[in-house]
Design a protein around this motif. Structure first.
Motif, PDB file in Angstrom:
ATOM      1  N   ASP A   1       0.865  -1.102   0.056  1.00 23.34           N
ATOM      2  CA  ASP A   1       0.001   0.022   0.034  1.00 23.34           C
ATOM      3  C   ASP A   1       0.906   1.233  -0.003  1.00 23.34           C
ATOM      4  OD1 ASP A   1      -1.715   2.219   1.551  1.00 23.34           O
ATOM      5  OD2 ASP A   1      -2.987   0.726   0.668  1.00 23.34           O
ATOM      6  N   ASN A   2       0.630   2.359  -1.090  1.00 19.05           N
ATOM      7  CA  ASN A   2       1.411   3.253  -1.056  1.00 19.05           C
ATOM      8  C   ASN A   2       1.489   4.200   0.041  1.00 19.05           C
ATOM      9  OD1 ASN A   2       2.291   2.715  -3.841  1.00 19.05           O
ATOM     10  ND2 ASN A   2       0.615   3.760  -4.763  1.00 19.05           N
ATOM     11  N   GLN A   3       0.310   4.404   0.702  1.00 19.80           N
ATOM     12  CA  GLN A   3       0.046   5.262   1.978  1.00 19.80           C
ATOM     13  C   GLN A   3       0.758   4.637   3.294  1.00 19.80           C
ATOM     14  OE1 GLN A   3      -3.901   6.206   2.647  1.00 19.80           O
ATOM     15  NE2 GLN A   3      -4.024   7.827   1.206  1.00 19.80           N
ATOM     16  N   LEU A   4       0.963   3.157   3.498  1.00 15.51           N
ATOM     17  CA  LEU A   4       1.217   2.571   4.527  1.00 15.51           C
ATOM     18  C   LEU A   4       2.672   2.112   4.448  1.00 15.51           C
ATOM     19  CD1 LEU A   4      -2.087   0.900   5.488  1.00 15.51           C
ATOM     20  CD2 LEU A   4      -1.263   2.891   6.275  1.00 15.51           C
ATOM     21  N   SER A   5       3.139   1.811   3.201  1.00 13.38           N
ATOM     22  CA  SER A   5       4.538   1.078   3.083  1.00 13.38           C
ATOM     23  C   SER A   5       5.824   1.974   3.894  1.00 13.38           C
ATOM     24  CB  SER A   5       4.804   1.043   1.520  1.00 13.38           C
ATOM     25  OG  SER A   5       5.141   2.184   0.983  1.00 13.38           O
ATOM     26  N   ALA A   6       5.757   3.113   4.093  1.00 11.74           N
ATOM     27  CA  ALA A   6       6.925   3.957   4.484  1.00 11.74           C
ATOM     28  C   ALA A   6       6.617   4.323   5.921  1.00 11.74           C
ATOM     29  CB  ALA A   6       7.246   5.075   3.806  1.00 11.74           C
ATOM     30  N   LEU A   7       5.484   3.952   6.338  1.00 11.45           N
ATOM     31  CA  LEU A   7       4.979   4.286   7.973  1.00 11.45           C
ATOM     32  C   LEU A   7       5.930   3.330   9.168  1.00 11.45           C
ATOM     33  CD1 LEU A   7       1.305   5.103   7.808  1.00 11.45           C
ATOM     34  CD2 LEU A   7       3.360   6.622   7.623  1.00 11.45           C
ATOM     35  N   GLY A   8       6.363   2.343   8.804  1.00 14.46           N
ATOM     36  CA  GLY A   8       6.863   1.449   9.977  1.00 14.46           C
ATOM     37  C   GLY A   8       5.908   1.141  10.941  1.00 14.46           C
TER      38      GLY A   8
ATOM     39  N   GLU B   1      -6.172  10.315   9.498  1.00 15.54           N
ATOM     40  CA  GLU B   1      -7.302   9.287  10.052  1.00 15.54           C
ATOM     41  C   GLU B   1      -7.645   8.409   8.895  1.00 15.54           C
ATOM     42  OE1 GLU B   1      -9.491   7.280  12.461  1.00 15.54           O
ATOM     43  OE2 GLU B   1      -8.377   8.936  13.077  1.00 15.54           O
ATOM     44  N   ALA B   2      -7.551   8.590   7.518  1.00 11.71           N
ATOM     45  CA  ALA B   2      -7.853   7.772   6.535  1.00 11.71           C
ATOM     46  C   ALA B   2      -6.476   6.688   6.456  1.00 11.71           C
ATOM     47  CB  ALA B   2      -7.958   8.596   5.095  1.00 11.71           C
ATOM     48  N   ALA B   3      -5.300   6.959   6.622  1.00 12.45           N
ATOM     49  CA  ALA B   3      -4.233   5.866   6.587  1.00 12.45           C
ATOM     50  C   ALA B   3      -4.427   5.067   7.755  1.00 12.45           C
ATOM     51  CB  ALA B   3      -3.014   6.648   6.471  1.00 12.45           C
ATOM     52  N   ARG B   4      -4.987   5.635   8.930  1.00 11.78           N
ATOM     53  CA  ARG B   4      -5.161   4.737  10.036  1.00 11.78           C
ATOM     54  C   ARG B   4      -6.440   3.816   9.765  1.00 11.78           C
ATOM     55  NH1 ARG B   4      -8.285   4.550  14.697  1.00 11.78           N
ATOM     56  NH2 ARG B   4      -7.170   4.261  16.767  1.00 11.78           N
ATOM     57  N   GLU B   5      -7.070   4.221   9.154  1.00 14.87           N
ATOM     58  CA  GLU B   5      -8.552   3.218   8.873  1.00 14.87           C
ATOM     59  C   GLU B   5      -7.948   2.090   7.840  1.00 14.87           C
ATOM     60  OE1 GLU B   5     -11.540   2.878  10.477  1.00 14.87           O
ATOM     61  OE2 GLU B   5     -10.388   4.444  11.673  1.00 14.87           O
ATOM     62  N   ARG B   6      -7.045   2.827   6.993  1.00 14.41           N
ATOM     63  CA  ARG B   6      -6.876   1.978   5.867  1.00 14.41           C
ATOM     64  C   ARG B   6      -6.049   0.637   6.498  1.00 14.41           C
ATOM     65  NH1 ARG B   6      -7.452  -0.796   1.339  1.00 14.41           N
ATOM     66  NH2 ARG B   6      -5.647  -1.072   0.092  1.00 14.41           N
ATOM     67  N   ALA B   7      -5.223   1.008   7.463  1.00  9.75           N
ATOM     68  CA  ALA B   7      -4.411   0.027   8.031  1.00  9.75           C
ATOM     69  C   ALA B   7      -5.325  -1.106   8.682  1.00  9.75           C
ATOM     70  CB  ALA B   7      -3.448   0.660   9.160  1.00  9.75           C
ATOM     71  N   THR B   8      -6.385  -0.490   9.437  1.00  6.93           N
ATOM     72  CA  THR B   8      -7.118  -1.521  10.163  1.00  6.93           C
ATOM     73  C   THR B   8      -7.958  -2.436   9.110  1.00  6.93           C
ATOM     74  OG1 THR B   8      -7.744   0.055  11.696  1.00  6.93           O
ATOM     75  CG2 THR B   8      -9.335  -1.730  11.424  1.00  6.93           C
TER      76      THR B   8
END
Length: 151
Positions: A91-98, A117-124
Motif C-alpha cells: 500500500d502506497n500510503q502505509l508502506s513507509a510508515l513503519g 485518519e484515512a491512513a489509520r482506517e486503511r491499516a485496520t
C-alpha cells in the motif's frame, strides 16, 4: 509349572512342621490352588500396571497435542504478522510508515503513527483482510499537521 508344584510338595513334606493328615493328592491340590491364586494376583497386578501405563500414555499424548497446538498457534501468529506487514508494504500510503504489528492468538495490534485518519482506517481494513485475523486493535496515533511542521 509342574516342576514348581513338585518342588512345593517336596518342601512341604520335608519341613519340621506339625504332622499333616492330608493325603499326597490333597496336598498337591492345595499347592495347585495356592499357585492358581498367586497367578490370579499377578495377573491382576499386571492388568493394573497396564492400565496405569495406558493412562500415562494418554496423558503424555494430551500434553504433546497441547504443545503442538501451541507451536501451531505461534507459527500462525507469525504468519499473520508477516501477511499484515506484506499488505502494508503493497500500500502506497502505509508502506513507509513503519507500523508495528503484533499478533497473539489471531488478534492483531497495530501501533505507531499514521499521517491521517484515512491512513489509520486503511491499516485496520488491510489487517482485517488477512486470513486468520480475528480482531484488530488499532493503536495508531494520527500525527497532526502542526506537530509535523514544528519538528
Amino acid at each position: 509349572m509342574l516342576s514348581a508344584v513338585a518342588a512345593a510338595v517336596a518342601l512341604t513334606a520335608c519341613g519340621d512342621r506339625e504332622p499333616d493328615d492330608r493325603t499326597a493328592g490333597q496336598k498337591l491340590d492345595s499347592v495347585i490352588a495356592k499357585a492358581d491364586r498367586e497367578t490370579e494376583q499377578m495377573q491382576a497386578q499386571a492388568e493394573r500396571a497396564a492400565q496405569r501405563t495406558r493412562e500415562a500414555a494418554g496423558t503424555a499424548a494430551d500434553a504433546t497435542e497441547r504443545g503442538v497446538e501451541r507451536a501451531g498457534d505461534a507459527i500462525s501468529d507469525a504468519a499473520i504478522t508477516a501477511s499484515v506487514n506484506a499488505e502494508f508494504a503493497k500500500d502506497n500510503q502505509l508502506s513507509a510508515l513503519g507500523i508495528d504489528v503484533d499478533t497473539e492468538n489471531g488478534r492483531v495490534t497495530l501501533s505507531g503513527k499514521a499521517p491521517n485518519e484515512a491512513a489509520r482506517e486503511r491499516a485496520t481494513q488491510l489487517a482485517s483482510s488477512v486470513r486468520g485475523v480475528v480482531a484488530v486493535d488499532n493503536r495508531l496515533r494520527v500525527e497532526n499537521a502542526q506537530s509535523r511542521t514544528t519538528q
